[in-house]
Enzyme design. Sequence first.
Site, short mmCIF file in Angstrom:
data_model
loop_
_atom_site.label_atom_id
_atom_site.label_comp_id
_atom_site.label_asym_id
_atom_site.label_seq_id
_atom_site.Cartn_x
_atom_site.Cartn_y
_atom_site.Cartn_z
CD GLU A 4 25.13 -46.98 58.00
OE1 GLU A 4 25.47 -45.83 58.28
OE2 GLU A 4 25.85 -47.96 58.22
CE LYS A 62 27.52 -48.27 55.25
NZ LYS A 62 27.84 -47.05 56.00
N GLY A 63 29.48 -49.63 59.79
CA GLY A 63 28.88 -50.00 61.07
C GLY A 63 29.61 -49.42 62.26
N GLY A 64 30.55 -48.50 61.98
CA GLY A 64 31.25 -47.82 63.08
C GLY A 64 30.29 -47.10 64.01
N GLY A 65 29.16 -46.66 63.46
CA GLY A 65 28.15 -45.99 64.29
C GLY A 65 27.04 -46.93 64.72
CB SER A 80 24.58 -43.27 60.62
OG SER A 80 23.19 -43.46 60.62
N GLY A 81 26.75 -41.19 60.60
CA GLY A 81 28.15 -40.82 60.82
C GLY A 81 28.39 -39.34 60.57
N GLY A 83 28.42 -43.05 54.33
CA GLY A 83 29.85 -43.01 54.60
C GLY A 83 30.37 -44.43 54.69
C1 5RP Z 1 27.74 -45.95 60.57
C2 5RP Z 1 28.65 -46.04 59.40
C3 5RP Z 1 29.34 -44.79 58.97
O1 5RP Z 1 29.07 -44.55 57.62
C4 5RP Z 1 30.83 -44.95 59.17
O2 5RP Z 1 31.08 -45.31 60.52
C5 5RP Z 1 31.60 -43.67 58.82
O3 5RP Z 1 31.36 -42.67 59.75
P1 5RP Z 1 32.15 -41.28 59.70
O4 5RP Z 1 31.67 -40.55 58.50
O5 5RP Z 1 31.79 -40.60 61.01
O6 5RP Z 1 33.63 -41.59 59.63
O7 5RP Z 1 28.82 -47.07 58.79
O8 5RP Z 1 27.19 -47.21 60.90
#
Ligand code: 5RP
Length: 227
Positions: free
Chosen positions: A107, A98-101, A29-30, A86
């Site tokens: 994932e 990871k896990g910003g989204g 995601s992302g 990502g």
């Molecule tokens: C989502 C993630 C994404 O891969 C991560 O947050 C990177 O996002 P972006 O490509 O928008 O910078 O781990 O859970």
Amino acid sequence: MSKLAEATNAMARQALENVKPKFLIGLGSGSTVAVFTNALGEFVREKRIEVRVLPSSLQIQVACEAARLQLAEPSLAPYVDLTVDGADQIDKRFNMIKGGGGALFRERILLSAAKRSIILADESKFVEILDMPVPVEVHPFGRGLAEQKLRGIGGKPHLRTQNKGYPFFTENGNIILDVEFGPIEKPPELKSEIRMLPGVIEVGLFDEKIFGFYRARTDGNVDLIRP
Ligand code: 5RP
């Protein structure tokens, strides 16, 4: 368009070299995976090949639908040929946060299942040592205890919220605690420690085997780094 945005598009196109006809492709995601998803849609139409995709979130599922990609059933996860994802941070030993989204649970499954995984990220994500807060997905009933236990192992947990202060809920109905640990010397060990805590569903520390890291640079170029 900025040089970095151009490099991100170029990176997505370059990463298509991993795609083969009939592949089942896991998608993280992302925003970066969204760029890849769009490029994948154009690629399969241009090359007239068939692939199926397994998205890790509704965000990427919507992107897949817009790119007119064929969606696969989640039960096919064990048979993923390629996962494209990502990252929020990548250290010099290729551990990742990871896990910003908030899509870390799915994932993890897609990165663990895939025969080959690749990561797409801009150069700001590459660091010596992981030091950003670690996303920890927790069942809402376990919040208080998980916070207490995370403090007990040296973390400072913060409940992730949305714009108006409402809690953020993952697609699994759980909350995210973003936990500050400062610089993380041993990410795999910390991951195992956090995973053992009651109420914890998933941890945003990743050390799965990755075939290649594509890095988009602010000068417009793209590197492929093979661990
Ligand atoms: C989502 C993630 C994404 O891969 C991560 O947050 C990177 O996002 P972006 O490509 O928008 O910078 O781990 O859970």
